[in-house]
Design an enzyme around this catalytic site. Structure first.
Site, short mmCIF file in Angstrom:
data_model
loop_
_atom_site.label_atom_id
_atom_site.label_comp_id
_atom_site.label_asym_id
_atom_site.label_seq_id
_atom_site.Cartn_x
_atom_site.Cartn_y
_atom_site.Cartn_z
N VAL A 17 71.75 41.84 -38.92
CA VAL A 17 72.71 42.09 -37.85
C VAL A 17 73.42 40.79 -37.45
O VAL A 17 74.65 40.75 -37.32
CB VAL A 17 72.01 42.75 -36.63
CG1 VAL A 17 72.96 42.86 -35.45
CG2 VAL A 17 71.47 44.11 -37.03
N LYS A 99 66.33 47.20 -28.81
CA LYS A 99 65.93 48.43 -28.11
C LYS A 99 64.49 48.38 -27.64
O LYS A 99 64.16 48.91 -26.58
CB LYS A 99 66.18 49.67 -28.98
CG LYS A 99 65.63 49.60 -30.41
CD LYS A 99 66.66 49.11 -31.38
CE LYS A 99 66.03 48.61 -32.67
NZ LYS A 99 66.52 49.27 -33.86
N GLU A 123 75.30 48.35 -26.35
CA GLU A 123 75.71 49.55 -27.10
C GLU A 123 75.04 49.60 -28.48
O GLU A 123 74.70 50.67 -28.99
CB GLU A 123 77.24 49.56 -27.26
CG GLU A 123 77.81 50.83 -27.84
CD GLU A 123 77.52 52.06 -26.98
OE1 GLU A 123 78.10 52.18 -25.90
OE2 GLU A 123 76.71 52.90 -27.41
N GLY A 181 68.58 47.31 -45.45
CA GLY A 181 68.73 46.71 -44.12
C GLY A 181 68.75 47.72 -42.99
O GLY A 181 69.21 47.43 -41.89
N GLU A 184 63.42 48.48 -39.51
CA GLU A 184 62.97 47.34 -38.71
C GLU A 184 62.18 46.40 -39.62
O GLU A 184 61.64 46.83 -40.65
CB GLU A 184 62.06 47.81 -37.58
CG GLU A 184 62.72 48.79 -36.62
CD GLU A 184 63.92 48.17 -35.93
OE1 GLU A 184 63.75 47.21 -35.17
OE2 GLU A 184 65.04 48.65 -36.15
N ASP A 195 60.64 53.49 -32.68
CA ASP A 195 62.02 53.01 -32.52
C ASP A 195 62.89 54.09 -31.86
O ASP A 195 63.68 53.80 -30.96
CB ASP A 195 62.59 52.61 -33.90
CG ASP A 195 64.02 52.12 -33.79
OD1 ASP A 195 64.22 50.99 -33.30
OD2 ASP A 195 64.95 52.87 -34.16
N LYS A 199 64.79 53.94 -28.15
CA LYS A 199 66.22 54.20 -27.94
C LYS A 199 66.43 55.35 -26.95
O LYS A 199 67.35 55.32 -26.13
CB LYS A 199 66.88 54.57 -29.27
CG LYS A 199 66.97 53.42 -30.26
CD LYS A 199 67.37 53.93 -31.62
CE LYS A 199 67.55 52.82 -32.62
NZ LYS A 199 67.58 53.31 -34.01
N GLY A 297 72.14 49.48 -40.11
CA GLY A 297 72.84 48.61 -41.05
C GLY A 297 73.61 47.53 -40.31
O GLY A 297 73.96 47.68 -39.13
N1 HSE Z 1 65.68 50.59 -37.75
C1 HSE Z 1 66.72 51.17 -36.98
C2 HSE Z 1 67.07 52.52 -37.54
C3 HSE Z 1 67.92 50.26 -37.00
O1 HSE Z 1 66.70 52.78 -38.68
O2 HSE Z 1 67.69 53.33 -36.86
C4 HSE Z 1 69.01 50.67 -36.07
O3 HSE Z 1 68.59 50.66 -34.74
#
Ligand code: HSE
Length: 394
Positions: A17, A99, A123, A181, A184, A195, A199, A297
């Protein structure tokens, strides 16, 4: 605080990122933003840009008066919290994609940002390229928002697509998600559902004014989905996807969870494949609205960071309208759902877990039951997360 003329950026992190953010800022002169320094952890790693950008000393950003915007793109949530809170305390605007850190510390960070007047924008933390936070914040009134249902983790959606549509094995699909990519750096955060629930906590704040910790929501990931679960799904012409769902109940409370779910062909989420994310917002007046885009990504994430950076030009801040100006909703677990549970050993199913059974199957080493469950039972005991058990909502 960033003023309208200069956005002098200190960037933490130069991974997938961070590097995409750097490239995008360099290629967008209209932003008039300048990267002053990039703080990295590992100076030995070969880098593709001029070495003079880099430092390993965070004070070169935090203690640098010229820097008025901090962009944080690292994955260590503790270090992120320290950098973000110190930056806000000094009045520097902050953009973060972290997040995990936000889900843990949002209340403190909101208070700090209000105290110092510095903007905290994120965002990119949810659904990468999809501008869902700002839409929930600005456009949808809490009273009218009757549901929020989404695929909000790109890696698990990518993995499920490779397994179910392309016939790949789980390990190979996960390896590809890492290589591209999307995952995580600790991919168990993706496949365990952690994850996605991180979020979802952030989205619930902007949708309903709920400040919840991730462990307050029932959640799981995709690790225990059995190949026969997919056969069951196919027999019903459904797909299995990891879905975050929030439903506003008639009394104003909100039932929220992140669980694998059978997605029927007529559902908007059935169109979400690969690393894409999709969020269906149901409002009392408009019925369903669908947000769709790349959910993971480098460049999709950088696009959201870029948009936040551009918003700093007009000193944009989240007002947390649902939290500060309306009556925030509470989470509620007292809701019944239709669920399918498959098990390698039938005795793993606790007596009384189903309020009512609609259908069951028993075979050699594979059993399933479909019926009605109480959401609150998922919080009493986590037996349903053990190996050999797969719980999928219907
Ligand atoms: N690892 C996270 C996903 C990256 O796959 O959604 C984006 O937040």
């Amino acid at each position: 605080m960033a003023n309208a003329d200069t956005l002098s950026v200190g960037l933490f992190g130069f991974g997938v990122v961070g590097e995409a953010v750097f490239r995008v800022i360099q290629q967008t002169p209209s932003l008039a933003a300048r990267i002053v320094k990039i703080c990295i952890k590992n100076p030995g790693k070969p880098r593709s840009i001029d070495a003079s950008f880099f430092t390993t000393n965070r004070e070169e950003i935090l203690g640098n008066e010229e820097v008025n915007v901090v962009i944080e793109a690292i994955d260590d949530a503790d270090a992120s919290f320290e950098m973000v809170s110190r930056s806000l305390a000094q009045g520097k605007s902050v953009i973060t994609a972290n997040k995990k850190m936000l889900a843990r510390h949002l209340p403190e960070l909101i208070a700090l940002s209000r105290k110092t007047g510095a903007s905290l924008l994120y965002e990119a933390s949810c659904c990468a390229s999809i501008p869902v936070i700002r839409n929930l914040e600005e456009y949808y009134d809490n009273d009218l928002l009757v549901g929020l249902r989404g695929i909000i983790n790109g890696s698990t959606n990518y993995i499920l697509t490779q397994i179910f549509e392309r016939g790949l094995g789980y390990a190979e699909a996960l390896r590809q998600a890492q290589e591209k990519g999307f995952a995580e750096s600790n991919p168990s955060l993706d496949v365990s559902g952690q994850d996605a629930v991180n979020k979802f906590c952030i989205l619930l704040t902007h949708a309903y004014g709920i400040l919840a910790q991730p462990e307050e929501l029932p959640f799981t990931g995709i690790e225990n989905i059995h190949p026969i679960d997919r056969e069951v799904a196919l027999a019903e012409r459904s797909q299995i996807k990891l879905v975050a769902n929030a439903i506003k109940l008639p009394d104003g409370q909100v039932a929220a969870y992140v669980l694998p779910s059978f997605v029927k062909p007529m559902e908007l989420l059935s169109r979400v494949h690969e690393e894409y994310n999709g969020v269906v917002i149901t409002s009392a007046l408009t019925d369903e609205q669908f947000f769709y885009g790349k959910g993971a990504g480098g460049f999709p994430t950088a696009s959201a960071i870029l948009s936040d950076l551009s918003a700093l030009r007009y000193r944009y801040k989240y007002e947390y309208k649902k939290l500060m100006m309306q009556k925030p909703s509470n989470l509620c677990l007292d809701v019944e759902l239709d669920a399918y549970v498959s098990l390698n050993r039938e005795e793993k199913l606790p007596a009384g877990f189903f309020e009512e059974t609609y259908e069951y199957f028993t075979g050699r080493g594979f059993h399933y039951r479909k019926g009605r469950i109480l959401l609150s039972k998922l919080m009493e005991d986590h037996w349903w997360k053990q190996d050999g058990v797969s719980l999928i909502l219907m």
